[in-house]
Design a protein around this motif. Structure first.
Motif, short mmCIF file in Angstrom:
data_model
loop_
_atom_site.label_atom_id
_atom_site.label_comp_id
_atom_site.label_asym_id
_atom_site.label_seq_id
_atom_site.Cartn_x
_atom_site.Cartn_y
_atom_site.Cartn_z
N ASN A 1 -18.22 -27.95 -67.48
CA ASN A 1 -18.13 -27.27 -68.62
C ASN A 1 -19.90 -26.97 -69.46
OD1 ASN A 1 -15.59 -26.62 -69.71
ND2 ASN A 1 -15.09 -29.11 -69.84
N LYS B 1 -15.53 -20.92 -63.46
CA LYS B 1 -14.18 -20.98 -64.03
C LYS B 1 -13.24 -21.39 -63.01
CE LYS B 1 -14.43 -18.23 -67.98
NZ LYS B 1 -14.16 -16.83 -68.90
N LEU C 1 -13.61 -24.97 -62.35
CA LEU C 1 -13.23 -25.80 -63.28
C LEU C 1 -11.49 -25.70 -63.03
CD1 LEU C 1 -13.39 -27.53 -65.81
CD2 LEU C 1 -13.27 -25.39 -67.18
N SER D 1 -17.62 -17.90 -76.76
CA SER D 1 -17.30 -18.57 -75.57
C SER D 1 -18.36 -19.77 -75.33
CB SER D 1 -17.66 -17.73 -74.20
OG SER D 1 -16.82 -16.69 -74.37
N LEU E 1 -21.16 -23.86 -67.83
CA LEU E 1 -20.46 -22.69 -68.43
C LEU E 1 -21.12 -22.51 -70.00
CD1 LEU E 1 -16.46 -23.15 -67.29
CD2 LEU E 1 -18.27 -21.01 -67.01
N TYR E 2 -21.38 -23.62 -70.46
CA TYR E 2 -21.79 -23.53 -71.77
C TYR E 2 -23.30 -22.95 -71.78
CZ TYR E 2 -25.00 -25.18 -75.50
OH TYR E 2 -25.92 -25.17 -76.40
N THR F 1 -16.73 -22.52 -77.75
CA THR F 1 -15.61 -23.16 -77.12
C THR F 1 -15.82 -24.19 -75.98
OG1 THR F 1 -14.36 -21.04 -77.24
CG2 THR F 1 -13.61 -22.40 -75.54
N TYR F 2 -17.21 -23.67 -75.17
CA TYR F 2 -17.26 -24.86 -74.17
C TYR F 2 -18.19 -25.80 -74.61
CZ TYR F 2 -15.10 -21.77 -70.44
OH TYR F 2 -14.14 -21.50 -69.86
N TYR G 1 -22.89 -19.15 -71.08
CA TYR G 1 -22.70 -18.42 -72.20
C TYR G 1 -23.68 -18.59 -73.55
CZ TYR G 1 -17.97 -17.06 -70.77
OH TYR G 1 -16.97 -16.29 -69.95
N LYS H 1 -15.40 -28.03 -75.83
CA LYS H 1 -14.70 -28.78 -74.48
C LYS H 1 -15.67 -29.81 -73.88
CE LYS H 1 -11.90 -25.05 -72.70
NZ LYS H 1 -11.64 -24.07 -71.87
#
Length: 536
Positions: free
Chosen positions: A72, A54, A57, A86, A75-76, A89-90, A79, A93
């Protein structure tokens, strides 16, 4: 995701655990319990990794769409099996970043990520809608393989979820078609190829082939902890299908350990393990593991997993409570039994102690009686000795007196027969009573000192040096010592002592008082000490 060095380290640690504990079910369950106990450490490492991404990012220029897309995506993936909201969400994104980039393969990759997370959470309709919206024209083979794999997994999940034979069979067939399509595009030497073949072999019930494939994946490929968890779980199901429950339990446990250590919250291994342990009667571990599975499902946010765990949890909780109640009753029975036994022991101890005290008192009384008896015996022996000495002396002396009386009688008879009356006066004068009495005292002193050779020294120890009595050799006892000598042999009456010694009672009393007044002992103690002077 955790960096590759950390993953390798965790795999090595896990492998060492597995090698050390693989021989017994209990050892692996112990490793799992320890992993759950220390899961906060794994979670913190995961969170630190996510926070680092994060930070990257936030520091990246928003116009650098390629870099934004890559972060992203990371991060995906971090998670993906950790937290649904989360990850979702990613995934969104990713779609936004792909749209800004304008590349077809990036858009497809983003849609596949969204489809994957929707399927993992049990949102099958939404997952199919997302998959059906994907256009494969112009995308790479790797993305096509992932698309077909996701379609296959979605149909297999529906087949397992749907209890209707018709639709289950139909979805199973469609899953086989899509996995065949993926296999046809995969590298025959690559990990994905083996994973796809193992997936199909397990789905169609070819368990021996599936067993061989997943064993090769575990032994021959450098896979992540999360991939190990999935392979172990498949091996666990395959062994169960082949009837080897012990091996099945081992691999399900290995899968659960890898899930905990890789911080995978979207998992069924722990739930299945809890259910298996419940069937085996291991209620305590089953209860701990199902509660952990419930926490994981709630944390991840997968509604179908929460429902699955919720269906098992009450049954295990009820059995656990029944077991606890049974153990409580057993413990209560045990405590009551122990209490009763303790009371009995205390009662017996009290009786034994009381008897011991009585025995001790009896022993003390017996000892005192023995001491008194010994003392009496000593006194009797002493009295006998005194009597023997003085009785012998008395017989001898009486015999002498009888002889004297006999001679005295004959002399008087002769004088009377010859009418020599004047000579009678001379005969009577020949008897000297004072001399006879002194001779009697001398003999008494001689016998007494033979019986009590320490009498004079001991008697003198009761006085100061200037007040002590000095007795020279062959001298008789002075009147004071003779009085106490008579007392020592048992003649304590003043009149009797006065009669023996030829004095008045008052004179005897005065002598005694005078002696006692000079003693260093009290009057009461003096005569007692005199009586304690022993014979030879």
């Amino acid at each position: 995701m955790i960096n590759k060095t950390l993953i390798t380290l965790i795999i090595l640690i896990s492998s060492s655990f597995f090698q050390a504990w693989a021989n017994t079910k209990d050892s692996l369950l112990h490793v799992l319990s320890e992993s759950i106990e220390f899961q906060e450490k794994y979670i913190q490492e995961k969170e630190d990794h996510i926070e680092n991404l994060k930070g990257q990012l936030n520091s990246t220029d928003n116009q650098n769409h390629q870099k934004v897309f890559e972060i992203n995506l990371k991060l995906y993936k971090a998670y993906q099996s950790y937290q649904f909201d989360s990850a979702f969400t990613y995934a969104r994104k990713l779609q936004e970043a792909a749209r800004k980039m304008g590349f077809a393969d990036k858009a497809t990759q983003a849609k596949l990520a969204l489809s994957t997370i929707l399927r993992s959470s049990g949102m099958y309709k939404e997952a199919f809608d997302s998959l059906n919206a994907i256009q494969l024209k112009g995308v790479t083979d790797s993305l096509k393989i992932e698309f077909y794999r996701q379609k296959a997994l979605a149909h297999y999940d529906l087949a397992a979820y749907n209890s209707d034979d018709y639709y289950s069979t139909l979805n199973g067939q469609k899953g086989n078609q899509f996995v065949d399509a993926a296999i046809s595009l995969a590298d025959s030497n690559g990990l994905v190829y083996y994973q796809l073949r193992g997936l199909k072999a397990e789905a169609i019930g070819d368990y021996l082939t599936a067993l061989e494939i997943f064993q090769q994946i575990v032994e021959n490929f450098d896979i992540s902890l999360h991939e190990s968890a999935m392979a172990y779980y498949s091996l666990g199901r395959i062994h169960l299908a082949l009837g080897d429950e012990e091996k099945s339990l081992e691999y399900i446990t290995r899968s659960a350990i890898a899930d905990v250590q890789s911080v995978t919250k979207e998992t069924v291994a722990l739930m299945d393990l809890a259910n298996r342990l419940y069937d085996l009667g291991e209620l305590s571990l089953a209860y701990d593991f199902i509660n952990q599975a419930a926490e994981d499902a709630k944390f991840y946010g997968a509604r179908h997993r929460i429902l699955q765990v919720s269906a098992i949890l009450p049954e295990i909780e009820s059995a656990k409570l029944a077991s606890v109640e049974y153990q409580r009753k057993r413990l209560m029975t045990f405590l009551i039994t122990v209490t009763l036994l303790s009371l009995m022991v205390i009662g017996f101890a009290f009786i034994i102690f009381r008897q011991y005290r009585l025995l001790k008192l009896a022993k003390k009384d017996l000892t005192q009686s023995n001491s008194k008896l010994l003392e009496v015996n000593e006194k009797l022996k002493e009295a006998n000795k005194i009597k023997e000495e003085y009785i012998g002396h008395s017989f001898t002396k009486d015999s002498e007196y009888l002889d004297k009386l006999d001679r005295f009688k004959k002399d008087i008879d002769r004088k009377l027969m010859s009418k020599k009356f004047d000579d009678l006066h001379h005969v009577l004068k020949s008897i000297n009573l004072k001399q006879e009495r002194e001779a009697l005292f001398v003999k008494f002193d001689e016998i007494f000192l033979r019986l009590f050779p320490n009498f004079i020294n001991t008697f003198n120890s009761y006085f100061k040096e200037e007040d002590q009595f000095e007795i020279r050799n062959n001298q008789s006892l002075p009147i004071e010592l003779r009085i106490f000598a008579l007392i020592r042999i048992g003649i304590t009456d003043h009149e009797q002592i006065a009669s023996i010694l030829g004095y008045s009672v008052r004179t005897i009393y005065n002598y005694k008082t005078k002696v006692k007044s000079k003693s260093i002992l009290s009057n009461e103690e003096f005569e007692q000490k005199v009586m304690e002077i022993r014979t030879v």
